[in-house]
Enzyme design. Structure first.
Site, PDB file in Angstrom:
ATOM      1  N   HIS A 274       0.812  -1.328   0.026  1.00 38.32           N
ATOM      2  CA  HIS A 274       0.085  -0.030   0.124  1.00 38.32           C
ATOM      3  C   HIS A 274       0.689   1.108   0.124  1.00 38.32           C
ATOM      4  O   HIS A 274       0.209   2.367   0.238  1.00 38.32           O
ATOM      5  CB  HIS A 274      -0.947  -0.045   1.134  1.00 38.32           C
ATOM      6  CG  HIS A 274      -2.059  -0.949   1.090  1.00 38.32           C
ATOM      7  ND1 HIS A 274      -1.860  -2.460   1.310  1.00 38.32           N
ATOM      8  CD2 HIS A 274      -3.267  -0.846   1.171  1.00 38.32           C
ATOM      9  CE1 HIS A 274      -2.978  -3.109   1.250  1.00 38.32           C
ATOM     10  NE2 HIS A 274      -3.720  -2.137   1.113  1.00 38.32           N
TER      11      HIS A 274
ATOM     12  N   GLY B 174       0.621  -3.149  -6.000  1.00 35.86           N
ATOM     13  CA  GLY B 174      -0.389  -4.136  -5.360  1.00 35.86           C
ATOM     14  C   GLY B 174      -1.899  -3.697  -5.396  1.00 35.86           C
ATOM     15  O   GLY B 174      -2.638  -4.333  -5.663  1.00 35.86           O
ATOM     16  N   HIS B 175      -1.840  -2.328  -4.774  1.00 35.56           N
ATOM     17  CA  HIS B 175      -3.296  -1.726  -4.560  1.00 35.56           C
ATOM     18  C   HIS B 175      -3.354  -0.769  -5.370  1.00 35.56           C
ATOM     19  O   HIS B 175      -2.836   0.335  -5.189  1.00 35.56           O
ATOM     20  CB  HIS B 175      -3.353  -1.399  -3.295  1.00 35.56           C
ATOM     21  CG  HIS B 175      -5.038  -1.245  -2.854  1.00 35.56           C
ATOM     22  ND1 HIS B 175      -5.832  -0.660  -3.631  1.00 35.56           N
ATOM     23  CD2 HIS B 175      -5.716  -1.647  -1.870  1.00 35.56           C
ATOM     24  CE1 HIS B 175      -7.049  -0.618  -3.123  1.00 35.56           C
ATOM     25  NE2 HIS B 175      -6.895  -1.288  -1.903  1.00 35.56           N
TER      26      HIS B 175
ATOM     27  N   HIS C  20      -9.391  -8.552  -5.976  1.00 41.65           N
ATOM     28  CA  HIS C  20      -9.713  -7.581  -4.749  1.00 41.65           C
ATOM     29  C   HIS C  20     -10.659  -6.656  -5.622  1.00 41.65           C
ATOM     30  O   HIS C  20     -10.185  -5.924  -6.454  1.00 41.65           O
ATOM     31  CB  HIS C  20      -8.850  -7.044  -4.105  1.00 41.65           C
ATOM     32  CG  HIS C  20      -8.784  -6.143  -3.151  1.00 41.65           C
ATOM     33  ND1 HIS C  20      -9.286  -4.999  -3.076  1.00 41.65           N
ATOM     34  CD2 HIS C  20      -8.592  -6.495  -1.598  1.00 41.65           C
ATOM     35  CE1 HIS C  20      -9.267  -4.390  -2.011  1.00 41.65           C
ATOM     36  NE2 HIS C  20      -9.065  -5.287  -1.055  1.00 41.65           N
TER      37      HIS C  20
ATOM     38  N   GLU D 248     -11.455 -10.557  -0.363  1.00 45.75           N
ATOM     39  CA  GLU D 248     -12.406  -9.574  -0.370  1.00 45.75           C
ATOM     40  C   GLU D 248     -12.665  -9.335  -2.133  1.00 45.75           C
ATOM     41  O   GLU D 248     -12.535  -8.093  -2.701  1.00 45.75           O
ATOM     42  CB  GLU D 248     -11.641  -8.137  -0.194  1.00 45.75           C
ATOM     43  CG  GLU D 248     -11.014  -8.193   1.235  1.00 45.75           C
ATOM     44  CD  GLU D 248     -10.700  -6.985   1.868  1.00 45.75           C
ATOM     45  OE1 GLU D 248     -11.113  -6.710   2.922  1.00 45.75           O
ATOM     46  OE2 GLU D 248      -9.769  -6.115   1.538  1.00 45.75           O
TER      47      GLU D 248
ATOM     48  N   GLU E 139     -17.990  -5.185   0.124  1.00 52.85           N
ATOM     49  CA  GLU E 139     -17.376  -3.873   0.918  1.00 52.85           C
ATOM     50  C   GLU E 139     -18.102  -2.782   0.565  1.00 52.85           C
ATOM     51  O   GLU E 139     -18.443  -2.414  -0.608  1.00 52.85           O
ATOM     52  CB  GLU E 139     -15.830  -4.043   0.630  1.00 52.85           C
ATOM     53  CG  GLU E 139     -15.229  -2.868   1.674  1.00 52.85           C
ATOM     54  CD  GLU E 139     -13.391  -3.048   1.343  1.00 52.85           C
ATOM     55  OE1 GLU E 139     -13.166  -3.785   0.839  1.00 52.85           O
ATOM     56  OE2 GLU E 139     -13.192  -2.029   1.490  1.00 52.85           O
TER      57      GLU E 139
ATOM     58  N   CYS F 165     -16.852   0.090   0.449  1.00 51.74           N
ATOM     59  CA  CYS F 165     -15.696   0.846  -0.603  1.00 51.74           C
ATOM     60  C   CYS F 165     -15.811   0.320  -2.124  1.00 51.74           C
ATOM     61  O   CYS F 165     -15.776   0.787  -2.819  1.00 51.74           O
ATOM     62  CB  CYS F 165     -14.330   0.516  -0.117  1.00 51.74           C
ATOM     63  SG  CYS F 165     -13.749   1.443   1.350  1.00 51.74           S
TER      64      CYS F 165
ATOM     65  N   CYS G 248     -10.965   1.781   6.056  1.00 49.08           N
ATOM     66  CA  CYS G 248     -11.155   2.475   4.865  1.00 49.08           C
ATOM     67  C   CYS G 248     -12.686   3.135   4.502  1.00 49.08           C
ATOM     68  O   CYS G 248     -12.468   4.088   3.984  1.00 49.08           O
ATOM     69  CB  CYS G 248     -10.675   1.606   3.806  1.00 49.08           C
ATOM     70  SG  CYS G 248     -11.166  -0.121   3.705  1.00 49.08           S
ATOM     71  N   CYS G 249     -13.545   2.186   4.855  1.00 56.31           N
ATOM     72  CA  CYS G 249     -14.769   2.526   4.284  1.00 56.31           C
ATOM     73  C   CYS G 249     -15.181   3.859   5.071  1.00 56.31           C
ATOM     74  O   CYS G 249     -15.982   4.621   4.364  1.00 56.31           O
ATOM     75  CB  CYS G 249     -15.812   1.321   4.847  1.00 56.31           C
ATOM     76  SG  CYS G 249     -15.500  -0.212   3.900  1.00 56.31           S
TER      77      CYS G 249
END
Lengths: 613, 613
Positions: A129, A180-181, A242, A294, A310, A312, A394-395
């Site tokens: 991240h 990666g994200h 994801h 996820e 999720e 998000c 995060c949400c």
């Protein structure tokens, strides 16, 4: 062929919502949520971490994504400041930004975790991240600069971007090529939009184009699909891995298609969004059905109890679809966005604005949470009550930033046409014109819009759920052309266009391949999906058959919209575990509430998909 | 009040089955399964381990329960030898037993794992199956001694039992009081029955009475419930924990209640069996719904896709219920046994006798096995095809021993009454009498029984599923008394009693609390539960509504019984993921096969519980 960037956005900050659903939710977000989320982040050490004072052995070790929480909080605050100045928010933002500036390194680097926890691992861990945090800080920087004119954070992030450009794009000296994200890609497009520096666009493009061209790491327990790294992005045909990462990637792809007039990239986005909308999306707009990773799984695998979906991911799906509506006004883009916004996203926040769901299942049996009597550790199932903060939180600041900027979904324009994608009551000041929309949507289906000279044509989206509508201009029946889900109508300067959409409550059914919802029905009215809870209806909702041919009655509801009353049947109770089948149906009435409002009255069984007679 | 041990068993070895369902399955078991299981055990090193030559670093490290596999194999072979001498089986058994004798230690100790792998951990690890292995070896010893008169293994186990008595009961010098996996308790009762040494009964009693009286260990990831150690056994009211362990415990409790005329122990058994039968048992007689701990969870938690329902648990439930029928001829005991035998147990073995299920789910969607595209490791779900051997391969030799001794379920007697609990075609030679039963059960419901002077009264179980029956003696209507599920009828020496049970195919429904099966129906005929597979009916079985009011037709089947044809409805196919509900029902015919026969024709969707119209 129309250019990808033929149309323009009317940004949210030009619109002041006046009343109704979104205005109410914005008020709660700006009076309650933003402060509540701040307090929880402060309590959990997320802001303290920005002092860079953490040492091994101390509590609250800064997590790899903590500054992204701060960033999304700042971004949310900035969006709220666009509508209404609030000294408290400015002070808090400035204080956080001061800390950020203070701890930026000489070479531009800025990351808490990889400074105080793993300083020797900078730009080495693809999954951790690092660039994702940078991306969220860039989004915050752009937002706060626009809202306040203060460019401190923007300067910080421009300097950091330069380092990233050097290390990743020019020297390629990092241990990985692409993050990666995903997140930095779409953030770089925002940086380009704010600064007009082409280089940011090229950086975004570089990250997108490198993706999936080579195996980048061994991927631990996950496959390359998890990071959307299994194929070059233009060759990806199904939404994999994801689900939030996937959506953030697709957003950037759509942004680049738009900015660079890249048709094949847009086509890739269409293919991916089609796969989501036609095969992998819950009726609520929730996506990512599996807790493991996820992630998306396979077509039609949409199980209700375990639905991960999720918050998000739902909101990111809406943000992706919004970008697609900008490029090409095809109704189904906004239909997808609307489904996700009113249902899978808004179920993520409590009615009082204080607590949040990370996961949004479509079926809840509270007792399943503790059913493993013989195990100390229970199975991981969606929680049944919202929480104020999560370890991975995060949400909450993600939903506040979308609520605060919800008017972004309303309008695009171009070629003398004003496109009206989503209906909210508000006044838009744009390029010297006032566009006024009056509506109680989604409480009812009537909308009045006056463009006051801004355009010569209006294209009003006729939602997929809408089977009958009337379009009038100044009260008179008007000629319109229906194309790809939009009603196009020529307008004069003073015209008031009225759209009256019949907003009946209706039952929907799922494709036979969706085994968990096959031969069941779900209830919706307009864009809002409904559910039933035991708190209104008694337990054992799976034993209720609804009658989809009976009249559905509207009744007063406590969650901003009407509740719905439907005719249903229960079996009379019996003690035996099994008995020979008897045709035994006791008529009853079932109360449905909007899905977004479930779990606001304590723990309760909840069901969206009902068997029917 | 009748004494607990008022009635006696007619052991299986007095009966030779002549034809029909169980004879066919016995023939396959003794001609195919017993050799196939032997070969797989040999290949996997289970028998080689009996040479005690394993050293660290070598392959096939002897697992903690490997000798129990050998023991159950010997026990199975012994039961087959009772009916038909087979030199191959005797040679194999003798060779295995020679190795066992050879490696028994001077003090009586015998365990592979705790000799070659962890010699310093003897009698220290409660959870590690040490006494469980001893128990299975005792059962094998008793069986082989009875079948062949050879007492080598019995001597070995008597000597080992003496050591166990000393260490556990007398000195209490072991690190635990009671075993983590019950089994030795019921085995000690068998040792008592064979040797008539009261001490074995006292040892069994000692282990049972100690159980749950104190916290015995920290239980790792499981709670005391996992090992049925949460309460003294007489205070346990619900079936908890690992379902096979629970059943083995309850079997021993029933055995002791019988042998020691212990009414309160019997009452505890009734309470526990009632909880299983009325709250925690699948329609198939499968029990233990959770993979986590292979365990019971809570009342009514009977999910179909994830149903763990180990083959060993179903057969152990039948064995427990059989003991209860012996003590007290109440029909529901044998009903439970019958449900488990014909369904949850027999689904555990393929029609060709070579392969086995460990888990027996009630709903299969093969694609779920590989749905986690983004994960290297998939979720643990029941496999969809039987295997010849497992790393934990308890089920194969367990099912062979029950099939070989199935006639144990037929008769008990006492007070001049012959109790007929289960119907199988065979001739029983007992105490100088020949009891002859002729029937095609469960293919049809007609049974003829001649007791030939063995008893003055016959009590025939009228199964729970049977709504209409006729009872005649020598072709004439006869007077009978119906009591607790048995029809009591006085008989003369040469009487032929005929029971004719109407065996209609019927739909059953589940209690409303069983959320996964509520408002659904399952099909059964007599004791056999049916299912439908995609291989016969096409995919998407969850989208099929059956019509429980339409006629059910019998048709030829390939799995020993009729298949059933039912009227059902499908929706016409549509491409959309969701659409507004339409009343759309295309009539179709669905073929159901016996549940025990599912997955014999390749991977296929399978469903037991259907939605209905």
């Amino acid at each position: 062929m129309t250019k990808m960037n033929a149309y323009k956005q009317i940004p949210f900050y030009n619109t002041k919502l006046s009343r109704g659903y979104w205005k109410n939710r914005q008020d709660i977000a700006s009076s309650v949520s933003i402060f509540s989320v701040y307090d929880r982040f402060e309590e959990t050490g997320r802001f303290e971490a920005l002092k860079f004072e953490w040492k091994p052995g101390m509590p609250n070790e800064p997590h790899i994504f903590w500054e992204s929480d701060a960033a999304k909080w700042i971004e949310s605050a900035a969006y709220m400041l666009e509508t209404k100045y609030d000294e408290r928010l400015v002070e808090k933002c400035d204080a956080l930004i001061d800390l950020m500036e203070e701890h930026q390194e000489e070479n531009g680097y800025f990351n808490i975790h990889f400074t105080v926890v793993e300083p020797d691992q900078r730009f080495k861990k693809r999954t951790d991240h690092e660039l994702y945090c940078a991306g969220h800080l860039m989004e915050a920087a752009c937002a706060y600069y626009h809202a306040t004119g203060k460019r401190k954070l923007l300067d910080v992030m421009e300097k950091y971007a330069e380092l990233i450009d050097k290390v990743f794009c020019k020297e390629q000296s990092a241990a990985f090529l692409t993050p990666g994200h995903e997140e930095i890609e779409l953030a770089l497009v925002k940086m380009y939009n704010v600064t007009k520096k082409e280089r940011y666009l090229e950086m975004a493009s570089w990250f997108i184009e490198q993706r999936g061209r080579q195996i980048e790491d061994t991927y631990g327990s996950v496959t390359p699909e998890y990071h959307q790294s299994h194929l070059p992005v233009r060759e990806q045909k199904t939404a994999e891995g994801h689900s939030v990462r996937a959506m953030y990637l697709y957003m950037a792809m759509a942004d680049l298609a738009y900015e660079k007039n890249d048709k094949t990239l847009f086509d890739a986005c269409v293919t991916l969004l089609k796969n989501v909308a036609e095969k992998r999306m819950y009726i609520t707009g929730g996506i990512g059905s599996a807790r493991q990773g996820e992630a998306f799984t396979v077509d039609y695998d949409l199980q209700n109890i375990t639905a991960y979906t999720e918050t998000c991911a739902a909101l990111a799906l809406a943000l992706f679809a919004r970008r697609m509506s900008l490029i090409s006004p095809e109704g189904w883009f906004a239909d997808v966005a609307e489904r996700a916004l009113y249902n899978g996203m808004m179920s993520g926040i409590s009615m009082d604005g204080k607590s949040f769901f990370y996961e949004n299942p479509l079926e809840i049996h509270p007792y399943l949470l503790t059913r493993h009597v013989s195990q100390k550790r229970q199975e991981e199932l969606p929680i049944t009550q919202r929480l104020e903060v999560f370890s991975c939180s995060c949400c909450p600041p993600n939903i506040t930033r979308v609520i605060a900027s919800i008017a972004d979904f309303m309008y695009t324009y171009g070629e003398d046409t004003l496109f009206v994608h989503h209906y909210m009551d508000g006044v838009t000041d744009f390029e010297g014109h006032k566009i006024v929309m009056k509506t109680d949507y989604p409480a009812c289906g009537r909308v009045e819009i006056a463009a006051n000279g801004f355009a010569k044509r209006m294209a009003l989206r006729i939602p997929l759920w809408c089977r009958r509508f009337a379009l009038t201009v100044n009260g008179k029946e008007a000629k319109y052309e229906l194309k790809s889900g939009y009603a196009y109508i020529d307008i004069e300067k003073d015209d008031v266009v009225s759209l009256d959409m019949a907003m009946e409550a209706k039952w929907v059914e799922a494709n036979r391949k969706v085994f968990d919802s096959a031969q069941k029905v779900a209830l919706y009215r307009g864009p809002v999906v409904y559910c039933a809870e035991a708190v209104d209806n008694g337990e054992d909702l799976c034993d209720v058959l609804v009658d989809p041919r009976a009249e559905i009655k509207l009744t007063e509801g406590e969650f901003g919209l009407n509740d719905l009353l439907v005719t249903a049947y229960r079996r009379s109770d019996f003690d035996a575990l099994y008995r020979d089948y008897e045709c035994d149906r006791q008529e009853t009435t079932l109360r449905f509430i909007p899905y977004y409002a479930f779990a606001n009255r304590g723990e309760s069984e909840m069901l969206v998909w009902f068997k029917h007679c």
